[in-house]
Design a protein around this motif. Sequence first.
Motif, PDB file in Angstrom:
ATOM      1  N   PRO A 175      -6.832   6.832  -4.110  1.00 29.72           N
ATOM      2  CA  PRO A 175      -6.594   8.278  -4.199  1.00 29.72           C
ATOM      3  C   PRO A 175      -5.184   8.580  -3.699  1.00 29.72           C
ATOM      4  N   ALA A 176      -4.578   9.634  -4.229  1.00 32.34           N
ATOM      5  CA  ALA A 176      -3.177   9.920  -3.907  1.00 32.34           C
ATOM      6  C   ALA A 176      -2.946  10.181  -2.422  1.00 32.34           C
ATOM      7  N   ASP A 177      -3.974  10.659  -1.710  1.00 34.19           N
ATOM      8  CA  ASP A 177      -3.802  10.968  -0.284  1.00 34.19           C
ATOM      9  C   ASP A 177      -4.273   9.830   0.628  1.00 34.19           C
ATOM     10  N   HIS A 178      -4.470   8.642   0.075  1.00 33.33           N
ATOM     11  CA  HIS A 178      -4.893   7.504   0.890  1.00 33.33           C
ATOM     12  C   HIS A 178      -3.760   7.097   1.839  1.00 33.33           C
ATOM     13  N   PRO A 179      -4.079   6.665   3.062  1.00 37.91           N
ATOM     14  CA  PRO A 179      -3.038   6.285   4.027  1.00 37.91           C
ATOM     15  C   PRO A 179      -2.105   5.170   3.530  1.00 37.91           C
ATOM     16  N   MET A 180      -2.588   4.340   2.574  1.00 38.10           N
ATOM     17  CA  MET A 180      -1.739   3.263   2.067  1.00 38.10           C
ATOM     18  C   MET A 180      -1.059   3.622   0.749  1.00 38.10           C
ATOM     19  N   ALA A 181      -1.171   4.877   0.325  1.00 37.04           N
ATOM     20  CA  ALA A 181      -0.663   5.269  -0.990  1.00 37.04           C
ATOM     21  C   ALA A 181       0.849   5.189  -1.098  1.00 37.04           C
ATOM     22  N   ASP A 182       1.561   5.209   0.049  1.00 35.59           N
ATOM     23  CA  ASP A 182       3.018   5.167  -0.015  1.00 35.59           C
ATOM     24  C   ASP A 182       3.563   3.745   0.073  1.00 35.59           C
ATOM     25  N   ARG A 183       2.686   2.749   0.164  1.00 30.32           N
ATOM     26  CA  ARG A 183       3.135   1.360   0.220  1.00 30.32           C
ATOM     27  C   ARG A 183       3.444   0.841  -1.186  1.00 30.32           C
ATOM     28  N   SER A 184       4.369  -0.112  -1.275  1.00 29.35           N
ATOM     29  CA  SER A 184       4.690  -0.713  -2.573  1.00 29.35           C
ATOM     30  C   SER A 184       3.574  -1.653  -3.031  1.00 29.35           C
ATOM     31  N   SER A 185       2.889  -2.260  -2.088  1.00 30.42           N
ATOM     32  CA  SER A 185       1.742  -3.103  -2.393  1.00 30.42           C
ATOM     33  C   SER A 185       0.745  -2.987  -1.257  1.00 30.42           C
ATOM     34  N   VAL A 186      -0.513  -3.305  -1.558  1.00 28.95           N
ATOM     35  CA  VAL A 186      -1.556  -3.217  -0.538  1.00 28.95           C
ATOM     36  C   VAL A 186      -2.314  -4.534  -0.485  1.00 28.95           C
ATOM     37  N   SER A 187      -2.827  -4.845   0.701  1.00 31.75           N
ATOM     38  CA  SER A 187      -3.578  -6.077   0.905  1.00 31.75           C
ATOM     39  C   SER A 187      -5.067  -5.812   0.753  1.00 31.75           C
ATOM     40  N   LEU A 188      -5.743  -6.687   0.009  1.00 32.54           N
ATOM     41  CA  LEU A 188      -7.198  -6.571  -0.115  1.00 32.54           C
ATOM     42  C   LEU A 188      -7.874  -6.788   1.230  1.00 32.54           C
ATOM     43  N   ARG A 189      -7.231  -7.547   2.104  1.00 29.50           N
ATOM     44  CA  ARG A 189      -7.794  -7.749   3.445  1.00 29.50           C
ATOM     45  C   ARG A 189      -7.794  -6.436   4.221  1.00 29.50           C
ATOM     46  N   ASP A 190      -6.733  -5.638   4.050  1.00 32.83           N
ATOM     47  CA  ASP A 190      -6.684  -4.348   4.742  1.00 32.83           C
ATOM     48  C   ASP A 190      -7.717  -3.381   4.180  1.00 32.83           C
ATOM     49  N   LEU A 191      -8.011  -3.519   2.885  1.00 30.10           N
ATOM     50  CA  LEU A 191      -8.971  -2.608   2.242  1.00 30.10           C
ATOM     51  C   LEU A 191     -10.419  -3.053   2.418  1.00 30.10           C
ATOM     52  N   GLU A 192     -10.627  -4.288   2.841  1.00 28.83           N
ATOM     53  CA  GLU A 192     -11.982  -4.855   2.897  1.00 28.83           C
ATOM     54  C   GLU A 192     -12.985  -3.967   3.637  1.00 28.83           C
ATOM     55  N   PRO A 193     -12.639  -3.331   4.768  1.00 25.88           N
ATOM     56  CA  PRO A 193     -13.645  -2.517   5.471  1.00 25.88           C
ATOM     57  C   PRO A 193     -13.975  -1.211   4.760  1.00 25.88           C
ATOM     58  N   GLU A 194     -13.178  -0.801   3.792  1.00 24.41           N
ATOM     59  CA  GLU A 194     -13.365   0.504   3.158  1.00 24.41           C
ATOM     60  C   GLU A 194     -14.365   0.425   2.003  1.00 24.41           C
ATOM     61  N   PRO A 219     -16.239  -7.469  -0.278  1.00 23.64           N
ATOM     62  CA  PRO A 219     -16.009  -6.027  -0.383  1.00 23.64           C
ATOM     63  C   PRO A 219     -17.261  -5.225  -0.051  1.00 23.64           C
ATOM     64  N   ARG A 220     -17.067  -4.011   0.426  1.00 24.27           N
ATOM     65  CA  ARG A 220     -18.181  -3.103   0.705  1.00 24.27           C
ATOM     66  C   ARG A 220     -18.402  -2.219  -0.521  1.00 24.27           C
ATOM     67  N   VAL A 221     -19.167  -2.719  -1.465  1.00 25.39           N
ATOM     68  CA  VAL A 221     -19.382  -1.998  -2.723  1.00 25.39           C
ATOM     69  C   VAL A 221     -20.327  -0.821  -2.481  1.00 25.39           C
ATOM     70  N   ARG A 222     -19.853   0.387  -2.753  1.00 22.63           N
ATOM     71  CA  ARG A 222     -20.681   1.580  -2.566  1.00 22.63           C
ATOM     72  C   ARG A 222     -21.167   2.156  -3.891  1.00 22.63           C
ATOM     73  N   TYR A 223     -20.312   2.107  -4.925  1.00 23.70           N
ATOM     74  CA  TYR A 223     -20.675   2.664  -6.224  1.00 23.70           C
ATOM     75  C   TYR A 223     -20.393   1.636  -7.317  1.00 23.70           C
ATOM     76  N   ARG A 224     -21.228   1.672  -8.375  1.00 24.88           N
ATOM     77  CA  ARG A 224     -21.089   0.739  -9.499  1.00 24.88           C
ATOM     78  C   ARG A 224     -21.098   1.507 -10.831  1.00 24.88           C
ATOM     79  N   PRO A 225     -20.054   2.256 -11.133  1.00 21.83           N
ATOM     80  CA  PRO A 225     -20.001   2.950 -12.426  1.00 21.83           C
ATOM     81  C   PRO A 225     -19.794   1.956 -13.565  1.00 21.83           C
ATOM     82  N   SER A 226     -20.191   2.362 -14.761  1.00 21.33           N
ATOM     83  CA  SER A 226     -20.070   1.467 -15.914  1.00 21.33           C
ATOM     84  C   SER A 226     -18.885   1.800 -16.813  1.00 21.33           C
TER      85      SER A 226
END
Length: 300
Positions: A175-194, A219-226
């Motif tokens: 989402p545009a207001d995510h705390p990591m949205a201003d980074r050039s790249s993001v780590s899946l390890r940092d996102l793992e708890p979300e 990953p913490r899968v919360r939703y599974r859209p098709s």
Amino acid sequence: MNQPRFTLRQLRYFVTIAECGTLSEAASRLHVAQPTLSQALTDLERALRVQLCVRRRAHGITLTPSGHQVLRQARHLLRQAEDLESAASGQGSLTGVLSVGCYVTLAPTVLPPLLQGFSAPHPELTVEFSEDTQDVLQQRLLHGELDLAILYDMDVNPELARTVLHTVRPHVLLPADHPMADRSSVSLRDLEPEPMVLLDAPPSSHNTLAIYENLGLVPRVRYRPSTIETTRALVGRGMGYALLVQRPNHDRTHEGRRVVVKEIAEQVPSARVLLAWPRATRLNRRAEEFVRFCRENSAA
């Protein structure tokens, strides 16, 4: 050479009956009387000396094992007949119908430019397309329902031949207001708890989970859209992040909420986009020309 005891018209009627599931619907599509259609089916079964389907008045028709086999061959013969008619005309133009399938998340960005570019020089050709998951598309290819299909190089049946169109690297959608949205790249390890929004359209979910497994992450899968649009909508509302392959050319969801694409910091494998067809089937001229066009207009 023995003269065939059946006609192309009988084959065309049989294919339409099989696709419609009932004699009445097939008769309506073909604009012929239902008794005429029924008699043509009986004559074809008599000519081939095999029962092609079971007719039930209240439940339509059900193909027998022999019927499924004949259906595949009938589609092939009808397409060959169209090629012969086109070649005999001496005009050299492509006519008839080309049936193309496309994996559902690839379709919005890959299919339109290919269809528009290929159809422009072939105005007499009808290109029909279907969007579905890879397992369904592959079965339809092998059953003769499709000439070609655009797929990811994931869990592809060995009975299918293929050519690579291009490769694409997976990315993270935030989402545009995510705390990591201003980074050039993001780590899946940092996102793992979300919480994660996992696109559940085979083989997309399998490929995504394999990426995490190879990195030793869960990953913490919360939703599974098709669908990809529902995935983007959930991310746009801040209900999780997503890992996707196909990149849309806009940053807004249907609700107007902004999402951002971020490169993945870890080394993850790129996905190859393929054009596939059955190895056992000789491509007709329409399919050959489409393969050539795709190869010339895709960066592999």
